[in-house]
Design an enzyme around this catalytic site. Structure first.
Site, PDB file in Angstrom:
ATOM      1  N   GLY A 153      38.059  16.046  38.382  1.00  0.00           N
ATOM      2  CA  GLY A 153      39.475  16.655  38.589  1.00  0.00           C
ATOM      3  C   GLY A 153      39.643  14.810  38.184  1.00  0.00           C
ATOM      4  O   GLY A 153      39.080  14.248  36.893  1.00  0.00           O
ATOM      5  N   ARG A 154      41.071  14.869  38.564  1.00  0.00           N
ATOM      6  CA  ARG A 154      41.977  13.543  37.586  1.00  0.00           C
ATOM      7  C   ARG A 154      40.765  12.253  37.792  1.00  0.00           C
ATOM      8  O   ARG A 154      40.577  11.820  37.310  1.00  0.00           O
ATOM      9  CB  ARG A 154      43.008  13.670  38.450  1.00  0.00           C
ATOM     10  CG  ARG A 154      44.446  14.982  37.859  1.00  0.00           C
ATOM     11  CD  ARG A 154      45.288  13.864  38.344  1.00  0.00           C
ATOM     12  NE  ARG A 154      46.703  14.711  38.317  1.00  0.00           N
ATOM     13  CZ  ARG A 154      46.797  15.988  39.115  1.00  0.00           C
ATOM     14  NH1 ARG A 154      46.098  16.045  40.236  1.00  0.00           N
ATOM     15  NH2 ARG A 154      48.111  16.279  39.136  1.00  0.00           N
ATOM     16  N   ILE A 155      40.333  12.565  39.523  1.00  0.00           N
ATOM     17  CA  ILE A 155      39.078  10.996  39.657  1.00  0.00           C
ATOM     18  C   ILE A 155      38.230  10.923  39.353  1.00  0.00           C
ATOM     19  O   ILE A 155      37.960  10.047  38.345  1.00  0.00           O
ATOM     20  CB  ILE A 155      39.257  11.222  41.122  1.00  0.00           C
ATOM     21  CG1 ILE A 155      40.838  10.572  41.723  1.00  0.00           C
ATOM     22  CG2 ILE A 155      38.325   9.874  41.305  1.00  0.00           C
ATOM     23  CD1 ILE A 155      40.837  10.731  42.957  1.00  0.00           C
ATOM     24  N   SER A 175      30.858  21.590  37.897  1.00  0.00           N
ATOM     25  CA  SER A 175      32.551  21.558  38.071  1.00  0.00           C
ATOM     26  C   SER A 175      32.651  23.250  38.428  1.00  0.00           C
ATOM     27  O   SER A 175      31.491  23.888  38.074  1.00  0.00           O
ATOM     28  CB  SER A 175      33.395  21.721  37.448  1.00  0.00           C
ATOM     29  OG  SER A 175      34.831  20.911  37.342  1.00  0.00           O
ATOM     30  N   ARG A 176      33.543  23.175  38.719  1.00  0.00           N
ATOM     31  CA  ARG A 176      33.905  25.047  39.564  1.00  0.00           C
ATOM     32  C   ARG A 176      33.956  25.775  37.837  1.00  0.00           C
ATOM     33  O   ARG A 176      33.063  27.320  37.872  1.00  0.00           O
ATOM     34  CB  ARG A 176      34.675  25.500  40.007  1.00  0.00           C
ATOM     35  CG  ARG A 176      34.421  24.907  41.260  1.00  0.00           C
ATOM     36  CD  ARG A 176      35.854  24.687  42.233  1.00  0.00           C
ATOM     37  NE  ARG A 176      37.280  24.271  41.988  1.00  0.00           N
ATOM     38  CZ  ARG A 176      38.211  24.175  43.014  1.00  0.00           C
ATOM     39  NH1 ARG A 176      38.490  24.871  43.851  1.00  0.00           N
ATOM     40  NH2 ARG A 176      39.024  23.256  42.211  1.00  0.00           N
ATOM     41  N   ALA A 232      34.775  10.603  47.515  1.00  0.00           N
ATOM     42  CA  ALA A 232      35.891  12.276  47.779  1.00  0.00           C
ATOM     43  C   ALA A 232      35.965  12.218  49.544  1.00  0.00           C
ATOM     44  O   ALA A 232      36.897  10.944  49.784  1.00  0.00           O
ATOM     45  CB  ALA A 232      34.855  13.517  47.665  1.00  0.00           C
ATOM     46  N   ARG A 233      35.478  12.241  50.316  1.00  0.00           N
ATOM     47  CA  ARG A 233      35.350  12.867  52.178  1.00  0.00           C
ATOM     48  C   ARG A 233      34.445  12.260  52.387  1.00  0.00           C
ATOM     49  O   ARG A 233      33.462  12.275  51.593  1.00  0.00           O
ATOM     50  CB  ARG A 233      35.799  13.750  52.407  1.00  0.00           C
ATOM     51  CG  ARG A 233      37.667  13.767  51.844  1.00  0.00           C
ATOM     52  CD  ARG A 233      38.482  12.733  52.676  1.00  0.00           C
ATOM     53  NE  ARG A 233      39.725  13.097  52.435  1.00  0.00           N
ATOM     54  CZ  ARG A 233      40.695  11.651  51.556  1.00  0.00           C
ATOM     55  NH1 ARG A 233      40.120  10.923  51.387  1.00  0.00           N
ATOM     56  NH2 ARG A 233      41.822  12.126  52.032  1.00  0.00           N
ATOM     57  N   GLU A 262      35.112   9.112  60.065  1.00  0.00           N
ATOM     58  CA  GLU A 262      35.611   7.660  59.777  1.00  0.00           C
ATOM     59  C   GLU A 262      36.719   7.838  61.235  1.00  0.00           C
ATOM     60  O   GLU A 262      37.098   8.814  61.649  1.00  0.00           O
ATOM     61  CB  GLU A 262      36.759   8.038  59.108  1.00  0.00           C
ATOM     62  CG  GLU A 262      36.034   7.925  57.613  1.00  0.00           C
ATOM     63  CD  GLU A 262      36.823   7.877  56.743  1.00  0.00           C
ATOM     64  OE1 GLU A 262      37.769   7.063  56.764  1.00  0.00           O
ATOM     65  OE2 GLU A 262      36.174   7.758  55.312  1.00  0.00           O
ATOM     66  N   HIS A 280      36.762   2.319  52.817  1.00  0.00           N
ATOM     67  CA  HIS A 280      37.735   3.542  53.170  1.00  0.00           C
ATOM     68  C   HIS A 280      38.729   2.540  52.303  1.00  0.00           C
ATOM     69  O   HIS A 280      39.898   2.378  52.235  1.00  0.00           O
ATOM     70  CB  HIS A 280      38.211   4.384  53.789  1.00  0.00           C
ATOM     71  CG  HIS A 280      39.162   5.253  52.855  1.00  0.00           C
ATOM     72  ND1 HIS A 280      38.394   6.520  53.763  1.00  0.00           N
ATOM     73  CD2 HIS A 280      39.484   5.905  51.782  1.00  0.00           C
ATOM     74  CE1 HIS A 280      39.030   8.052  53.313  1.00  0.00           C
ATOM     75  NE2 HIS A 280      39.570   6.959  51.860  1.00  0.00           N
ATOM     76  N   GLY A 282      39.458   3.071  48.837  1.00  0.00           N
ATOM     77  CA  GLY A 282      39.482   3.460  47.604  1.00  0.00           C
ATOM     78  C   GLY A 282      41.141   3.794  46.757  1.00  0.00           C
ATOM     79  O   GLY A 282      41.273   3.057  45.553  1.00  0.00           O
TER      80      GLY A 282
END
Length: 313
Positions: A153-155, A175-176, A232-233, A262, A280, A282
Site C-alpha cells: 500500500g502507501r507505506i 500483496s493481495r 505494521a502492527r 503494547e 512505536h 513511526g
C-alpha cells in the site's frame, strides 16, 4: 455537539479542537479503558480516539449517543468496526499523513538492524569500546541487497522507493493483488519472498487475516542472514515465535517499532542483542502528528456540517 478527545495532542490541534468544537480532553494521557469507552459512547456525540483505546465489541453494548469515531491514526485495530457500525457509528481514520514518516522509520530500523547500531551504542555507553578494529561488530551490507515488502500500500510503496532509489536494492513484494508501481518491484508469493529476501519489511494493516501472518513456519523460510522489520502492527508477528528464532540464530536479526501486547515488551526480547527495539516512533514528528490531527478535524467538521466524511471506513 459534544466531542471527546481521548489523548493529549499537539498544541496546534488542541487549539483548533477547543476553538471549533469546545472539545473536552481526558485528563489521563493513557488509553481509554473499557469502562471509560462505554461511558464516552453514552455521553458524547463524537469521539476522537487513538491507538489502544478499548473500543472492542463490548464497548458498544450499552446506551450509545455517539455517531462518529474520528480516529487519530490510520490503524483501527483497537476499534471493532463491525460492532461500531452495527451501533450506528461512522468511523474515519487519517491515511496518507503517516506514510513518509513510517517509511522513514522502516529504513531506520533496517539500517540499524543490519549494521548492529543499537548493539554498538550499548557497548560504547557501557565503556566496552576499545577502538576501531578490522573485524569489530561486522554487520550486513544493505546497498544492492534484496528487499521483500509484505503489503504494498502507501507505506510499502514508500519503503520500496527509498530502498531502490536510495540504496539500489532489488525489491519484491507480496500483496493481495499485483500493483502498478513507479518503482521496479517483482510480485512474489509470500513463501518465495521470505526465502529470497535479505530484508523483509512488514507494512500490512492489522486485520483478522493478518494476525500472526509471520509465525514459526514463515520465519523458518527466511535465510539465516535475513532481517525482519515490522512497522505494521505488533500482532502481525507471532512474538513468541520471533523470540525463539532470534534466540536460536535462525534469522540474522529484527527491527521492531511495534509489539504484540503494547506497551509490554517481553523481557526475553529486550535481552537479545540481535534485535533493534523502538517505542512505536513511526509517526512521531510534530509535523506528522499535526497532519494527522488536521485530517481528524476535517472528519469532525464534515460530521458537524452533514457533508460526506473525507476518510470514512
Amino acid at each position: 455537539m459534544r466531542v471527546l478527545v481521548t489523548r493529549a495532542l499537539t498544541p496546534r490541534i488542541e487549539t483548533i479542537l477547543r476553538a471549533e468544537f469546545a472539545a473536552e480532553f481526558r485528563e489521563r494521557d493513557a488509553p481509554m479503558t473499557l469502562a471509560e469507552a462505554r461511558d464516552a459512547l453514552a455521553t458524547y456525540d463524537a469521539l476522537l480516539p487513538t491507538l489502544g483505546d478499548a473500543l472492542r465489541a463490548e464497548a458498544f453494548t450499552g446506551p450509545i449517543r455517539a455517531k462518529l469515531l474520528a480516529n487519530f491514526g490510520v490503524g483501527v485495530n483497537h476499534i471493532d468496526l463491525a460492532a461500531a457500525k452495527a451501533a450506528g457509528l461512522a468511523v474515519t481514520n487519517t491515511p496518507g499523513a503517516v506514510t513518509d514518516a513510517t517509511a522513514d522509520i522502516a529504513m531506520t530500523l533496517l539500517l540499524m538492524s543490519a549494521r548492529r547500531a543499537s548493539e554498538g551504542e550499548r557497548m560504547l555507553r557501557a565503556g566496552g569500546w576499545t577502538g576501531w578494529a578490522p573485524t569489530q561488530m561486522l554487520g550486513a551490507h544493505v546497498t544492492g541487497k534484496r528487499l521483500g515488502v509484505i503489503g504494498m500500500g502507501r507505506i510499502g510503496q514508500a519503503v520500496a522507493k527509498r530502498a531502490h532509489f536510495g540504496f539500489g536494492m532489488q525489491v519484491a513484494y507480496a500483496s493481495r493483488s499485483p500493483k502498478t508501481l513507479d518503482v521496479p518491484a517483482t510480485p512474489l508469493p509470500l513463501p518465495d519472498l521470505l526465502a529470497q529476501s535479505d530484508f523483509v519489511v512488514l507494512a500490512v494493516p492489522a486485520t483478522p487475516e493478518t494476525h500472526h501472518l509471520i509465525g514459526a513456519a514463515e520465519l523458518a523460510l527466511m535465510a539465516p542472514h535475513a532481517h525482519l522489520i515490522n512497522v505494521a502492527r505488533g500482532d502481525v508477528v507471532d512474538e513468541a515465535a520471533l523470540i525463539a528464532a532470534l534466540q536460536a540464530g535462525r534469522i540474522g536479526g529484527a527491527g521492531l517499532d511495534v509489539y504484540e501486547h503494547e506497551p509490554h515488551v517481553p523481557p526475553a526480547l529486550i535481552a537479545l542483542e540481535n534485535v533493534t527495539l523502538l517505542p512505536h516512533l513511526g509517526t512521531a514528528t510534530e509535523e506528522v502528528r499535526d497532519a494527522m490531527g488536521l485530517m481528524a478535524v476535517e472528519n469532525l467538521r464534515a460530521f458537524r456540517d452533514g457533508t460526506p466524511l473525507p476518510n470514512a471506513l
